[in-house]
Design a protein around this motif. Structure first.
Motif, PDB file in Angstrom:
ATOM      1  N   VAL A   5      -4.814 -19.408  -3.398  1.00  0.00           N
ATOM      2  CA  VAL A   5      -3.307 -19.049  -3.032  1.00  0.00           C
ATOM      3  C   VAL A   5      -3.099 -17.438  -2.789  1.00  0.00           C
ATOM      4  O   VAL A   5      -2.407 -17.329  -1.744  1.00  0.00           O
ATOM      5  CB  VAL A   5      -2.398 -19.641  -4.158  1.00  0.00           C
ATOM      6  N   VAL A  59      -2.150 -17.485   1.037  1.00  0.00           N
ATOM      7  CA  VAL A  59      -0.738 -17.657   0.894  1.00  0.00           C
ATOM      8  C   VAL A  59       0.237 -16.383   0.662  1.00  0.00           C
ATOM      9  O   VAL A  59       1.076 -15.927   1.255  1.00  0.00           O
ATOM     10  CB  VAL A  59      -0.134 -18.957  -0.175  1.00  0.00           C
ATOM     11  N   MET A  67      12.038 -18.230   1.159  1.00  0.00           N
ATOM     12  CA  MET A  67      11.015 -18.672   0.392  1.00  0.00           C
ATOM     13  C   MET A  67      11.373 -18.733  -1.259  1.00  0.00           C
ATOM     14  O   MET A  67      11.045 -19.634  -1.723  1.00  0.00           O
ATOM     15  CB  MET A  67       9.832 -17.604   0.508  1.00  0.00           C
ATOM     16  N   SER A 123       1.395 -30.288  -4.012  1.00  0.00           N
ATOM     17  CA  SER A 123       1.663 -28.879  -3.518  1.00  0.00           C
ATOM     18  C   SER A 123       0.656 -28.454  -2.644  1.00  0.00           C
ATOM     19  O   SER A 123       0.716 -27.795  -1.785  1.00  0.00           O
ATOM     20  CB  SER A 123       1.965 -28.249  -4.699  1.00  0.00           C
ATOM     21  N   ILE A 139       1.794 -27.211   1.104  1.00  0.00           N
ATOM     22  CA  ILE A 139       1.813 -25.733   1.744  1.00  0.00           C
ATOM     23  C   ILE A 139       1.368 -25.638   2.884  1.00  0.00           C
ATOM     24  O   ILE A 139       1.643 -24.792   3.700  1.00  0.00           O
ATOM     25  CB  ILE A 139       1.291 -24.678   0.438  1.00  0.00           C
ATOM     26  N   GLY A 168       3.767 -26.031   5.638  1.00  0.00           N
ATOM     27  CA  GLY A 168       4.734 -24.947   5.793  1.00  0.00           C
ATOM     28  C   GLY A 168       4.200 -23.615   6.578  1.00  0.00           C
ATOM     29  O   GLY A 168       4.821 -23.022   7.134  1.00  0.00           O
ATOM     30  N   VAL A 189       7.091 -23.319   1.983  1.00  0.00           N
ATOM     31  CA  VAL A 189       5.995 -22.699   1.508  1.00  0.00           C
ATOM     32  C   VAL A 189       6.461 -22.056   0.074  1.00  0.00           C
ATOM     33  O   VAL A 189       5.672 -22.035  -0.850  1.00  0.00           O
ATOM     34  CB  VAL A 189       5.625 -21.435   2.458  1.00  0.00           C
ATOM     35  N   SER A 220       6.175 -24.997  -2.585  1.00  0.00           N
ATOM     36  CA  SER A 220       4.999 -25.199  -3.067  1.00  0.00           C
ATOM     37  C   SER A 220       4.199 -24.327  -3.820  1.00  0.00           C
ATOM     38  O   SER A 220       3.395 -24.312  -4.627  1.00  0.00           O
ATOM     39  CB  SER A 220       4.217 -25.630  -1.647  1.00  0.00           C
ATOM     40  N   PHE A 221       4.613 -22.898  -3.194  1.00  0.00           N
ATOM     41  CA  PHE A 221       3.896 -21.736  -3.852  1.00  0.00           C
ATOM     42  C   PHE A 221       4.284 -21.740  -5.252  1.00  0.00           C
ATOM     43  O   PHE A 221       3.602 -21.630  -6.255  1.00  0.00           O
ATOM     44  CB  PHE A 221       4.157 -20.644  -3.275  1.00  0.00           C
TER      45      PHE A 221
END
Length: 454
Positions: free
Chosen positions: A274, A278, A307, A334, A338, A341, A361, A364-365
């Motif tokens: 992540v 991300v 976000m 998730s 993500i 997104g 995003v 899910s983050f």
């Protein structure tokens, strides 16, 4: 299949860290709750931690302080990009901000386990305020050389690395174990509420009065959490005598302990993925606003606020339904949400449409990082809590600047859209790989019980 169990306990490492102690007895209050005294299911469970005065104080101060921090997180990349037009230099901001964690993070973990975490936080928050005033002074004086600004940012990174292990472990001091899931989720809630409010405020302040005022607000916002910490009466925490060993020796022993706990290893692997694929999006919105959507500071603030808003919507469900949905199921869903997104953001025709995938995003983050943090807090033996948290933070904070540099370099070469689209595809591949993994590295290990081997 029966419940998953950790392969071995803490004693082998504890004996190395504390030669005078032959073993670790976990306090009764830290043992795993039985089904008879499990907290209630549903949204009622999401807000249980607010029943504790000290947690409410900490939460409120942190909300104001983190709002200021998100002002700075958007303002500094904005200033750099406006001066240079380089996505790579925007990525370098993350390097100067987070690479100091490599040095200060492990020391922060040791401090979190050795000393009163409230006092450590008071000192570190004061240091963060002073270093943030330095950043403000540099920008307010008209200095626009990227390396000078980044050097000032690096000073805040040192204090942040020392602060973070105590910050995350301190939540465990404020509530009983039954309410820890609620506290971790609500702590993430305030962080993401700040992420929704801060960038929107930054956009308005930058447009109306300039970036230096946003940075000044950030520096002064630390007073809120300092006041909250001064008013907190922490409950006593039973811990062994302080460890007399060297920091690097303790760090190596902590890494060995982490390797023995598959659930913690799984949380760190997810955090690394992540962090690399991300987290750079939070700064990359600056590049999209300037070179793809051609919008101003206000629209940039709204993109980042989307976000945070997505995360706010997700929090009550993540916290409230923990007794129904395992951490593994939350993470699995998730991981697959993500990438959609990220790809949606990359393909958005304008900044307004981009708000929808950015909200996905954010949600899910939040679900991924909150679940990983909860897994570590629930599994780790209390003796090593601060040091294990520092290891997780170190890996995560190293992956962030590396991902930012790669994405910044690629963006200058092939364009922002193609770069973000590639990140979304890689995230989907990673989700598939983590889902089919078996043995020690399966997602189910995130729900391992606390290490209480005696």
């Amino acid at each position: 299949m029966g419940p998953l169990r950790a392969p071995r306990g803490v004693h082998e490492v504890a004996a190395r860290l504390h030669p005078r102690h032959g073993g670790l007895r976990v306090p009764v209050s830290m043992t795993v709750a039985t089904s008879e005294d499990s907290p209630p299911r549903g949204l009622r469970n999401a807000f249980r931690a607010f029943g504790h005065r000290d947690f409410r104080l900490f939460w409120s101060g942190a909300l104001l302080s983190n709002t200021g921090a998100w002002l700075a997180s958007l303002t500094i990349p904005y200033v750099i990009y406006q001066e240079t037009g380089s996505a790579l230099l925007v990525g370098l901001v993350a390097v100067f901000q987070f690479m100091p964690f490599l040095v200060s993070g492990p020391l922060g973990g040791v401090l979190a386990d050795r000393h009163d975490r409230r006092r450590i936080l008071l000192l570190m928050q004061t240091g963060l305020m002073l270093s943030s005033l330095l950043v403000w002074g540099v920008v307010a004086s008209g200095v626009r050389q990227p390396l000078v600004i980044m050097g000032a940012v690096a000073c805040t990174g040192v204090f942040a690395g020392l602060n973070m292990p105590s910050w995350q472990a301190f939540v465990n001091d404020l509530v009983p174990r039954d309410d820890l899931q609620s506290a971790v989720a609500l702590n993430s809630f305030q962080f993401n509420a700040a992420r929704a409010i801060g960038p929107a405020m930054a956009g308005v302040l930058i447009a109306l009065v300039g970036p230096s005022w946003a940075l000044l607000f950030n520096a002064l916002s630390y007073l809120a959490v300092i006041l909250a910490l001064a008013l907190i009466r922490t409950r006593p925490v039973i811990t062994p005598d302080p460890d007399p060993g060297r920091v690097h020796t303790q760090f190596r022993a902590t890494v060995r302990y982490v390797r023995s706990q598959p659930g913690i290893v799984m949380a760190i692997i997810i955090s690394i993925i992540v962090g690399a694929l991300v987290t750079p999006l939070f700064q990359f919105t600056v590049v999209f606003a300037g070179s793809v959507f051609d919008v101003g500071a206000v629209q940039l603030g709204l993109m980042n606020a989307a976000m945070g808003l997505g995360a706010l919507i997700a929090i009550p469900f993540i916290a409230g339904w923990r007794q129904v949905l395992s951490l593994a199921r939350i993470v699995r869903g998730s991981l697959f949400a993500i990438p959609f997104g990220i790809v949606g953001f990359a393909l958005s025709p304008n900044a307004t449409v981009a708000l929808i995938p950015l909200a996905l995003v954010g949600a899910s983050f939040l679900a991924l990082m909150s679940s990983c943090n909860t897994a570590v807090q629930m599994i780790v033996a209390p003796l090593l809590r601060g040091r294990v948290i520092s290891v997780r933070i170190m890996f995560y904070t190293v992956s962030m600047p590396l991902g930012s540099i790669v994405m910044g370099t690629l963006s200058d070469q092939i364009g922002p859209r193609a770069t973000v689209l590639g990140a979304g595809v890689l995230m989907m591949i990673a989700a598939l790989g983590l889902t089919v993994a078996k043995g020690r590295l399966q997602l189910g290990r995130l729900d391992d019980p606390q290490d209480t081997d005696e």
